[in-house]
Write an enzyme that holds these catalytic residues in place. Structure first.
Site, mmCIF file in Angstrom:
data_model
loop_
_atom_site.group_PDB
_atom_site.id
_atom_site.type_symbol
_atom_site.label_atom_id
_atom_site.label_comp_id
_atom_site.label_asym_id
_atom_site.label_seq_id
_atom_site.Cartn_x
_atom_site.Cartn_y
_atom_site.Cartn_z
ATOM 1 C CB SER A 1 2.515 -4.570 -4.405
ATOM 2 O OG SER A 1 0.768 -3.790 -4.083
ATOM 3 C CE LYS B 1 3.664 -5.329 1.327
ATOM 4 N NZ LYS B 1 3.254 -5.712 -0.007
ATOM 5 C CB SER C 1 1.686 -2.167 -1.208
ATOM 6 O OG SER C 1 1.806 -3.121 -1.107
#
Lengths: 95, 491
Positions: free
Chosen positions: B183, B79, B159
């Protein structure tokens, strides 16, 4: 709780984010609806309840007060948009 | 050899050890899959092909000599919130334009030390603020899943939408993700993948771009429960660079996968049965309860009375911490700088140009609730409510409950632009956010498909530092539900 456009502009100033009139207008509505929604917290009886300070109970870690890393000014300013001789450069702040 | 991308992480690890294929072949298969898919899915912001190939070659040498580490040759996506030395690390924000850190986050350093191979940086909601991956400066991520008979794009959740899309679309063997209010688990739920949010303090936060420091926690996202267990063991550590890293040894999580739930007490919280909850979600939950019972668990009804206040309290605490954390983006030390008449004008213009609408909204909310005269009414009250939320969980755990079973999300994946009202979007995290507020571990496991053929997940919530029970119970769901793969339309 509803906020006014002037409040939004004031808060934006505190947060150092420039907002246009249109943005301030839109955010007034959005922030008001979010704040109205969080107002339901007023239903909760919090008398005598300690506010949370740490979600996992743990003792504060201590370490010796010694330099662990340092002496790399070039690395520290390596990502700066403007740097000069290992200093960050900013617009003049003192008259 | 494109089939290599469809192996689970555990299968790939075992195949490499058996020398069925080389780490370089595995990395190349994933790089080719990314090349073919990324214009459709937009899961990767940057691909580090050269790095992947050289890391894979180093792994091949070790595999040759038998000097293998736990993740030797396993290709992972990272990420964009994680700092990776010399590689794009921008939290999918324009404000960090051009930022390439000189250091490596503890979590990624742990993964490389265990032999993993880096494929690239994954898209995400800007600063991890979002539940649909529509707020990224690098454009929205697309879910590999579509409704049956439809070619309408759907969001992957957020997210960690890039992580979820890449795992579901076979563009990495596993991914790192982070979870501040859901998330990891919400996107896992929306993409038919497994995601684990560990106990606060289990993974070091050092080198991960901060959103809300008292809630942020890194965790794995992968295709199976076992793969999550394998990844978490490598990601987790005790780190002196993070004072909230908890000084507890990291167990061998994989060893407990398959131990089942016989004799465990699984709690079913009545407050998660929301008004107007979709019948499909309710049915899924009931099936999960039956699976637990069939596997020998005792099912008990429990009450977590402050559940409904978790989300509004979160939307005070998280923006407050974010407004403080994001103060560092000032156009001086890194990232975007827009010239101004004086230094304040430069700050205001840089931040205005650098932050997207959702980030601005949250920074303003946070600034407001912390501002003079409002602190007690908002922030202090929210932190007291947080104490009550945590107490709810402590009470049921003290009564002998080993884990709690709930749905992961109130709905399946939706279309981009379908949810525009901020509060309606926030409600996507209604079942996951309590876990962050109480610092507990949670896992989302795919449990079925809805009528439109989209995946839905079930969430398990555990005691602090008892991720092992979550992997045991998660495997029971996976065994009963089976695994779910989208039909490939993207490459």
């Amino acid at each position: 709780m509803s906020v006014t456009k002037d409040t939004v502009k004031h808060v934006a100033r505190l947060a150092r984010i420039a907002v246009t009139e249109e943005e301030a207008e839109r955010m007034t509505g959005e922030l008001s609806s979010i704040l109205d929604w969080v107002d339901q917290l007023n239903e909760v009886d919090v008398d005598g309840v300690e506010p949370m300070t740490s979600v996992v109970e743990t003792a504060m870690k201590m370490r010796e007060d010694t330099v662990t890393k340092g002496g790399h000014p070039g690395v520290v300013v390596g990502n700066a948009p403007v740097e000069d001789d290992n200093f960050f450069v900013v617009p003049k702040v003192v008259e | 050899m494109s089939d290599l991308t469809h192996l689970t992480l555990a299968e790939a690890r075992d195949g490499l050890k058996r020398k069925d294929f080389k780490a370089r072949e595995l990395a190349d298969a994933y790089l080719a899959a990314i090349e073919a898919a990324n214009s459709s899915l937009n899961a990767y912001i940057t691909v580090t092909a050269d790095k992947a190939q050289s890391m894979a070659q180093a792994s091949d040498k070790r595999l040759q000599t038998g000097d293998t580490r736990p993740l030797e040759g396993i290709p992972l996506g990272i990420k964009d919130l994680f700092c990776t030395k010399g590689v794009h690390s921008q939290a999918a924000s324009h404000v960090l334009d051009g930022f390439k850190p000189d250091y490596e986050s503890t979590v990624t350093a742990n993964l490389w030390a265990d032999g993993a191979v880096m494929l690239g940086k994954l898209n995400m909601d800007e600063f991890a603020m979002g539940s649909s991956n529509e707020t990224s400066y690098y454009g929205p991520v697309t879910n590999p899943w579509r409704r049956a008979g439809s070619n309408q794009s759907l969001v992957p959740g957020g997210s960690s939408g890039g992580s979820a899309s890449a795992v579901a679309g076979f563009l990495c063997a596993g991914a790192t993700a982070t979870d501040t209010g859901g998330s990891i688990r919400q996107p896992a739920g929306l993409t038919g993948t497994v995601g684990t949010k560990p106990t606060y303090g289990r993974c070091s936060r050092w080198g991960i771009v901060a959103f809300a420091s008292s809630l942020d926690q890194a965790g794995p996202l992968a295709r199976t429960v076992r793969d999550n267990a394998i990844l978490l063991r490598s990601m987790a550590s005790v780190d002196e660079l993070d004072t909230t890293s908890v000084d507890k040894p990291v167990p061998d999580y994989e060893a407990v996968v398959g131990e089942g739930v016989k004799g465990l007490k699984i709690g079913i919280p009545k407050e998660y049965r929301m008004d107007g909850m979709a019948d499909e979600i309710e049915a899924l939950w009931q099936r999960g309860i039956e699976w637990m019972r069939d596997a020998g668990a005792e099912i008990v009804d429990i009450s977590l009375p402050h559940t409904k206040y978790a989300l509004p309290a979160y939307y005070i605490v998280a923006p407050a911490e974010a407004s403080s954390n994001l103060a560092r983006y000032d156009g001086v030390r890194y990232g975007l700088r827009v010239p101004g008449d004086d230094i304040i004008d430069m700050y205001e213009k840089s931040r205005s140009a650098g932050f997207g609408a959702e980030v601005k909204r949250r920074v303003l909310i946070g600034t407001y609730v912390l501002s003079s005269g409002y602190y007690d009414a908002y922030y202090l009250r929210a932190q007291k409510v947080r104490t009550l939320i945590k107490r709810d969980f402590e009470t049921v755990f003290a009564e002998g409950v080993d884990a709690i079973l709930t749905p992961t999300t109130p709905n399946a994946a939706f279309a981009p632009g379908e949810i525009t009202d901020p509060v309606a979007m926030y409600l996507n995290d209604i079942f996951t956010v309590t876990v962050n507020m109480a610092g507990l571990p949670g896992i989302s496991v795919p449990a079925g498909l809805d009528a439109a053929g989209l995946p839905l997940g079930l969430q398990l919530i555990g005691r602090p530092f008892d991720e092992e029970t979550l992997f045991r119970a998660g495997q029971v769901i996976e065994d009963a539900a089976g695994r779910f793969e989208p039909e490939n339309w993207w490459a």
